[in-house]
Motif scaffolding. Structure first.
Motif, short mmCIF file in Angstrom:
data_model
loop_
_atom_site.label_atom_id
_atom_site.label_comp_id
_atom_site.label_asym_id
_atom_site.label_seq_id
_atom_site.Cartn_x
_atom_site.Cartn_y
_atom_site.Cartn_z
N PHE A 105 4.53 -1.08 -5.45
CA PHE A 105 3.90 0.19 -5.82
C PHE A 105 2.41 0.05 -6.18
CE2 PHE A 105 8.42 1.11 -6.31
CZ PHE A 105 8.51 2.20 -5.46
N PRO A 106 2.01 -0.93 -7.02
CA PRO A 106 0.56 -1.06 -7.24
C PRO A 106 -0.19 -1.47 -5.97
CG PRO A 106 1.78 -2.53 -8.72
CD PRO A 106 2.77 -1.80 -7.88
N LEU A 107 0.46 -2.29 -5.13
CA LEU A 107 -0.16 -2.68 -3.87
C LEU A 107 -0.31 -1.48 -2.94
CD1 LEU A 107 -1.04 -5.55 -3.52
CD2 LEU A 107 0.85 -5.93 -1.99
N THR A 119 -3.75 2.35 -0.16
CA THR A 119 -4.09 3.70 0.30
C THR A 119 -5.39 4.25 -0.29
OG1 THR A 119 -2.68 4.63 -1.43
CG2 THR A 119 -1.70 4.35 0.76
N THR A 120 -5.90 3.64 -1.37
CA THR A 120 -7.12 4.17 -1.99
C THR A 120 -8.34 3.28 -1.82
OG1 THR A 120 -6.52 3.20 -4.13
CG2 THR A 120 -5.85 5.48 -3.73
N ILE A 121 -8.20 2.00 -2.07
CA ILE A 121 -9.36 1.09 -2.07
C ILE A 121 -9.57 0.42 -0.72
CG2 ILE A 121 -10.32 -0.99 -3.13
CD1 ILE A 121 -8.83 -0.16 -5.71
N VAL A 122 -8.50 -0.01 -0.09
CA VAL A 122 -8.61 -0.77 1.17
C VAL A 122 -9.31 0.01 2.28
CG1 VAL A 122 -7.26 -1.89 2.98
CG2 VAL A 122 -6.75 -2.36 0.60
N PRO A 123 -9.08 1.31 2.45
CA PRO A 123 -9.83 2.03 3.50
C PRO A 123 -11.34 2.01 3.31
CG PRO A 123 -7.93 3.31 2.85
CD PRO A 123 -8.02 2.17 1.89
N LEU A 124 -11.80 1.75 2.11
CA LEU A 124 -13.24 1.68 1.87
C LEU A 124 -13.88 0.43 2.47
CD1 LEU A 124 -13.28 2.89 -1.85
CD2 LEU A 124 -13.73 4.24 0.22
N ILE A 125 -13.07 -0.59 2.74
CA ILE A 125 -13.60 -1.84 3.31
C ILE A 125 -13.22 -1.98 4.79
CG2 ILE A 125 -13.73 -3.08 1.13
CD1 ILE A 125 -11.09 -4.43 1.86
#
Length: 162
Positions: free
Chosen positions: A13-15, A20-26
């Motif tokens: 769940f934290p992953l 879905t929130t931070i990874v698309p930014l990179i």
């Protein structure tokens, strides 16, 4: 042993929130790493093929339900990735796999399979060849995910994982 099953689900769940929130930014040209596959490969190499297959199914189902994606796409791709990764499971070599760069290569294989299968269900582009599609939708996300899996090797505890 039962706590490992619960911990594997709780870490999802934290992953998922990070995925879905931070990874698309990179993202690099639309290619993003899949952190859930890294967790799946870790637990599959630690617990075995059957556990990895079932865990891949659960991760894919929860991912599809929570993110609102195509129901069954992630389920099938993560189940296949867990199943294929399970072939590398060996009770005598699990610490060697998790502490060496073999882990990165296994993540590369699993992530490539996961990305390619998922793209077959979600991406319809009739103008590209199958080879270009495999490279763009399978190998490139696999390489990006395997680069992120180096973190597991660096921060893996040096004590026994039994």
């Amino acid at each position: 042993m039962k706590s490992d099953y619960i911990l594997a689900i709780l870490l999802f769940f934290p992953l998922l929130v990070i995925q879905t929130t931070i990874v698309p930014l990179i993202a690099v040209n639309g290619v993003i790493p899949d952190l859930i596959i890294i967790l799946l490969v870790f637990y599959t190499l630690k617990m075995g093929q059957l556990h990895g297959t079932i865990l891949g199914f659960i991760y894919g189902f929860l991912f599809d339900i929570i993110t609102g994606g195509l129901i069954g796409g992630s389920m099938l791709s993560k189940t296949a990735a867990g199943f294929i990764t399970g072939y590398f499971y060996n009770e005598n070599k699990k610490e060697a796999y998790l502490k060496s760069f073999l882990f990165v290569l296994i993540v590369l294989l699993a992530s490539t399979i996961d990305s390619f299968i998922l793209s077959l269900f979600t991406t319809i582009d009739l103008n590209t060849s199958l080879a270009a599609f495999f490279i763009e939708q399978g190998i490139l996300p696999g390489i990006y995910t395997s680069v992120f899996s180096i973190i597991v090797i660096v921060f893996f505890p040096r004590r026994s994982i039994s």
